[in-house]
Scaffold this motif. Structure first.
Motif, PDB file in Angstrom:
ATOM      1  N   VAL A 100       0.821  -1.216   0.000  1.00 52.03           N
ATOM      2  CA  VAL A 100       0.000   0.000   0.000  1.00 52.03           C
ATOM      3  C   VAL A 100       0.851   1.261   0.000  1.00 52.03           C
ATOM      4  O   VAL A 100       0.359   2.341  -0.331  1.00 52.03           O
ATOM      5  N   THR A 101       2.122   1.143   0.377  1.00 54.57           N
ATOM      6  CA  THR A 101       3.014   2.294   0.316  1.00 54.57           C
ATOM      7  C   THR A 101       4.071   2.106  -0.771  1.00 54.57           C
ATOM      8  O   THR A 101       5.214   2.543  -0.638  1.00 54.57           O
ATOM      9  N   MET A 102       3.683   1.433  -1.832  1.00 54.50           N
ATOM     10  CA  MET A 102       4.525   1.289  -3.019  1.00 54.50           C
ATOM     11  C   MET A 102       3.783   1.851  -4.219  1.00 54.50           C
ATOM     12  O   MET A 102       2.551   1.940  -4.222  1.00 54.50           O
ATOM     13  N   ASP A 103       4.526   2.215  -5.224  1.00 54.77           N
ATOM     14  CA  ASP A 103       3.936   2.617  -6.499  1.00 54.77           C
ATOM     15  C   ASP A 103       4.004   1.442  -7.465  1.00 54.77           C
ATOM     16  O   ASP A 103       4.732   0.475  -7.245  1.00 54.77           O
ATOM     17  N   ARG A 109       2.006  -5.570  -8.658  1.00 52.48           N
ATOM     18  CA  ARG A 109       2.481  -6.966  -8.634  1.00 52.48           C
ATOM     19  C   ARG A 109       2.002  -7.685  -7.377  1.00 52.48           C
ATOM     20  O   ARG A 109       1.463  -8.802  -7.456  1.00 52.48           O
ATOM     21  N   ILE A 110       2.177  -7.055  -6.221  1.00 52.75           N
ATOM     22  CA  ILE A 110       1.792  -7.720  -4.970  1.00 52.75           C
ATOM     23  C   ILE A 110       0.279  -7.655  -4.762  1.00 52.75           C
ATOM     24  O   ILE A 110      -0.338  -8.633  -4.320  1.00 52.75           O
ATOM     25  N   ARG A 111      -0.325  -6.532  -5.109  1.00 50.09           N
ATOM     26  CA  ARG A 111      -1.773  -6.405  -4.926  1.00 50.09           C
ATOM     27  C   ARG A 111      -2.525  -7.480  -5.701  1.00 50.09           C
ATOM     28  O   ARG A 111      -3.512  -8.038  -5.203  1.00 50.09           O
ATOM     29  N   ARG A 112      -2.077  -7.776  -6.917  1.00 52.51           N
ATOM     30  CA  ARG A 112      -2.749  -8.810  -7.717  1.00 52.51           C
ATOM     31  C   ARG A 112      -2.762 -10.161  -7.012  1.00 52.51           C
ATOM     32  O   ARG A 112      -3.687 -10.954  -7.208  1.00 52.51           O
ATOM     33  N   MET A 113      -1.757 -10.406  -6.203  1.00 51.55           N
ATOM     34  CA  MET A 113      -1.657 -11.700  -5.523  1.00 51.55           C
ATOM     35  C   MET A 113      -2.686 -11.861  -4.408  1.00 51.55           C
ATOM     36  O   MET A 113      -2.956 -12.988  -3.971  1.00 51.55           O
ATOM     37  N   VAL A 114      -3.246 -10.768  -3.919  1.00 54.37           N
ATOM     38  CA  VAL A 114      -4.203 -10.860  -2.808  1.00 54.37           C
ATOM     39  C   VAL A 114      -5.583 -10.324  -3.187  1.00 54.37           C
ATOM     40  O   VAL A 114      -6.444 -10.151  -2.325  1.00 54.37           O
ATOM     41  N   THR A 115      -5.786 -10.089  -4.473  1.00 54.31           N
ATOM     42  CA  THR A 115      -7.068  -9.530  -4.918  1.00 54.31           C
ATOM     43  C   THR A 115      -8.184 -10.570  -4.955  1.00 54.31           C
ATOM     44  O   THR A 115      -9.324 -10.295  -4.539  1.00 54.31           O
ATOM     45  N   GLU A 223      -2.310 -19.230   0.324  1.00 54.49           N
ATOM     46  CA  GLU A 223      -2.104 -18.703  -1.023  1.00 54.49           C
ATOM     47  C   GLU A 223      -0.825 -17.873  -1.096  1.00 54.49           C
ATOM     48  O   GLU A 223      -0.075 -17.940  -2.071  1.00 54.49           O
ATOM     49  N   LEU A 224      -0.567 -17.072  -0.036  1.00 54.17           N
ATOM     50  CA  LEU A 224       0.676 -16.308   0.008  1.00 54.17           C
ATOM     51  C   LEU A 224       1.878 -17.247   0.113  1.00 54.17           C
ATOM     52  O   LEU A 224       2.920 -17.013  -0.523  1.00 54.17           O
ATOM     53  N   ALA A 225       1.728 -18.301   0.905  1.00 50.03           N
ATOM     54  CA  ALA A 225       2.818 -19.278   1.027  1.00 50.03           C
ATOM     55  C   ALA A 225       3.114 -19.938  -0.323  1.00 50.03           C
ATOM     56  O   ALA A 225       4.282 -20.189  -0.662  1.00 50.03           O
ATOM     57  N   ALA A 226       2.080 -20.200  -1.092  1.00 49.65           N
ATOM     58  CA  ALA A 226       2.284 -20.790  -2.422  1.00 49.65           C
ATOM     59  C   ALA A 226       3.059 -19.837  -3.326  1.00 49.65           C
ATOM     60  O   ALA A 226       3.869 -20.270  -4.160  1.00 49.65           O
ATOM     61  N   ARG A 227       2.818 -18.523  -3.151  1.00 45.35           N
ATOM     62  CA  ARG A 227       3.574 -17.533  -3.926  1.00 45.35           C
ATOM     63  C   ARG A 227       5.049 -17.543  -3.515  1.00 45.35           C
ATOM     64  O   ARG A 227       5.930 -17.306  -4.340  1.00 45.35           O
ATOM     65  N   VAL A 228       5.309 -17.796  -2.231  1.00 49.29           N
ATOM     66  CA  VAL A 228       6.690 -17.910  -1.753  1.00 49.29           C
ATOM     67  C   VAL A 228       7.363 -19.119  -2.406  1.00 49.29           C
ATOM     68  O   VAL A 228       8.491 -19.036  -2.916  1.00 49.29           O
ATOM     69  N   THR A 229       6.661 -20.235  -2.401  1.00 55.42           N
ATOM     70  CA  THR A 229       7.197 -21.455  -3.019  1.00 55.42           C
ATOM     71  C   THR A 229       7.499 -21.245  -4.500  1.00 55.42           C
ATOM     72  O   THR A 229       8.494 -21.748  -5.032  1.00 55.42           O
ATOM     73  N   THR A 240       4.635  -9.550   5.864  1.00 53.20           N
ATOM     74  CA  THR A 240       4.208  -8.159   6.004  1.00 53.20           C
ATOM     75  C   THR A 240       2.861  -7.924   5.319  1.00 53.20           C
ATOM     76  O   THR A 240       2.040  -7.135   5.806  1.00 53.20           O
ATOM     77  N   THR A 241       2.603  -8.620   4.221  1.00 56.80           N
ATOM     78  CA  THR A 241       1.290  -8.536   3.581  1.00 56.80           C
ATOM     79  C   THR A 241       0.225  -9.117   4.493  1.00 56.80           C
ATOM     80  O   THR A 241      -0.877  -8.562   4.624  1.00 56.80           O
ATOM     81  N   GLY A 242       0.542 -10.211   5.154  1.00 53.06           N
ATOM     82  CA  GLY A 242      -0.388 -10.803   6.114  1.00 53.06           C
ATOM     83  C   GLY A 242      -0.692  -9.865   7.263  1.00 53.06           C
ATOM     84  O   GLY A 242      -1.848  -9.758   7.708  1.00 53.06           O
ATOM     85  N   VAL A 243       0.326  -9.167   7.754  1.00 54.72           N
ATOM     86  CA  VAL A 243       0.110  -8.189   8.834  1.00 54.72           C
ATOM     87  C   VAL A 243      -0.842  -7.099   8.373  1.00 54.72           C
ATOM     88  O   VAL A 243      -1.793  -6.730   9.085  1.00 54.72           O
ATOM     89  N   LEU A 244      -0.594  -6.573   7.183  1.00 55.41           N
ATOM     90  CA  LEU A 244      -1.460  -5.517   6.651  1.00 55.41           C
ATOM     91  C   LEU A 244      -2.903  -5.981   6.559  1.00 55.41           C
ATOM     92  O   LEU A 244      -3.832  -5.284   6.997  1.00 55.41           O
ATOM     93  N   LEU A 245      -3.128  -7.165   6.003  1.00 55.32           N
ATOM     94  CA  LEU A 245      -4.489  -7.675   5.836  1.00 55.32           C
ATOM     95  C   LEU A 245      -5.149  -7.942   7.179  1.00 55.32           C
ATOM     96  O   LEU A 245      -6.347  -7.697   7.361  1.00 55.32           O
TER      97      LEU A 245
END
Length: 414
Positions: A100-103, A109-115, A223-229, A240-245
């Protein structure tokens, strides 16, 4: 501080207004009087926040929408001139950094992963589960004494349960993450306190991501863990994305539930309409008006200019900080006539409670459905619900970045 900045303000040698500005006594829902005056007299002006800087304060609806849609306006909190909310936010940028504090393109890129989990169809499929959580909490309230603190008995556990199930976070840990998230949202949080709270939350979510890597389930952390893999995210980015959500998924909605309850109890004519209807369209419209009227984010969306921008008769220079007050946009009489009047029949869908543009709130479908369930159920199930104290006695969160109340004593007829 009220030192003059003749070189940075169009009103030479005039002291800059302090920011944030105090709310008027007895007016817990209205923007501060000084802010409303600026909205009329100087809708784009410099102000003096906690660190002595001089960002631009933007109050008008049209100006805010224009800036939030302008690619020359950045959400990047590592840039010089970015108007941080407090020392904790400023001094812990890397530790707190999220999409959320990136352009773009990193933001996109990251937002699409949690949409996907917040898609309207998926959230609507959760409505029966939200209804059951709501009814279960009300059943528990009705089975006990005829007075409770609605924040801790209902407003906070409801969205916490929902976001925990969506993310795959154990609800039994809610005291831990609520304590740390509340600390992070305190406006006067020190850098040391912010660092400690953030580290605790990131470590906690990192541990949960590790569990999901080994044993995935049907939840967002998996789902985020799968993105890590897959090498698309680092574990730190996933945590950090998990914390935000987690933070955004319970704090703002909990405050909205409590504040909306107070507002409706203080407007019995509007409450009567809501309590006596089972029309989902009427309830949905009421939710939009309450979102407009209350505006949980009270101290502004924060941005920094990447280039010179001419707007509203002022020139915002490259590197200048920008504060966009969505609560004043939502009380802009040119867009919402008689904005100080709560009218649940109003078409308030254009409100700015969730922001605007590419950074608008990802979780707004979830918040909307939760609030529709809550406001469509609470007053029907407990028709005699009322405040157990005067509004002037309620502990409003004047020191928090997410406005609400710390406690809400209510009672009802047995």
């Amino acid at each position: 501080m009220t030192e003059t900045l003749a070189e940075t303000t169009s009103e030479a040698k005039e002291p800059l207004p302090e920011f944030p500005m105090p709310r008027a006594a007895g007016c817990p829902f209205e923007p501060p009087p000084a802010v409303r005056a600026l909205h009329t007299e100087r809708p784009i002006t410099r102000v003096r926040p906690w660190d002595g800087s001089a960002p631009w304060l933007v109050t008008r609806y049209a100006d805010q929408r224009a800036l939030l849609a302008d690619p020359r306006v950045s959400a990047e909190n590592t840039l010089p001139g970015y108007p941080h909310a407090n020392a904790g936010f400023r001094d812990n940028i890397e530790q707190r950094r999220s999409f959320v504090t990136m352009d773009d393109p990193e933001h996109a890129r990251i937002r699409r992963m949690v949409t996907a989990p917040f898609a309207i169809k998926r959230i609507e499929a959760m409505r029966p589960d939200m209804q059951k959580i709501t009814d279960d909490l009300i059943d528990t309230m009705l089975a006990g004494p005829t007075s409770v603190d609605l924040v801790h008995a209902f407003a906070l556990p409801l969205p916490s349960l929902v976001i925990c199930r969506l993310l795959g976070v154990p609800f039994e840990d809610h005291d831990f993450f609520q304590r740390n998230s509340s600390l992070l949202l305190t406006r006067h949080c020190s850098a040391e306190e912010a660092a400690g709270a953030n580290e605790a939350l990131v470590d906690y979510l990192d541990g949960l991501v590790a569990v999901k890597l080994a044993d995935p389930a049907d939840d967002m952390l998996s789902e985020l863990a799968a993105r890590v893999t897959a090498g698309e995210l680092t574990r730190r980015e996933a945590a950090t994305t998990g914390v935000l959500l987690l933070l955004a998924g319970h704090e703002t909605t909990a405050n909205m539930i409590a504040l909306g309850t107070i507002a409706l109890l203080e407007h019995p004519d509007q409450l009567a309409v809501l309590r006596e209807t089972d029309d989902p369209k009427v309830i949905a419209k009421a939710v939009e008006e309450l979102l407009r009227y209350l505006s949980i984010v009270q101290n502004g969306l924060r941005r920094v200019a990447l280039a010179d921008i001419e707007i509203g008769g002022e020139t915002i220079r490259a590197g200048d900080g920008i504060l966009l007050l969505t609560n004043t946009a939502n009380w802009d009489g040119e867009i919402f006539p008689e904005p100080e009047r709560l009218d649940i029949g109003r078409d308030a869908r254009r409100h700015m409670a969730f922001g605007f543009g590419v950074h608008q709130c990802l979780g707004q479908p979830l918040a909307r459905v939760e609030l529709q369930v809550v406001y469509g159920t609470l007053f029907r199930r407990i028709p005699t619900l009322r405040l157990a104290t005067g509004v002037d006695q309620l502990p409003f969160k004047e020191d928090s970045l997410a406005y609400g109340v710390y406690e809400l004593p209510v009672t009802w007829a047995s």
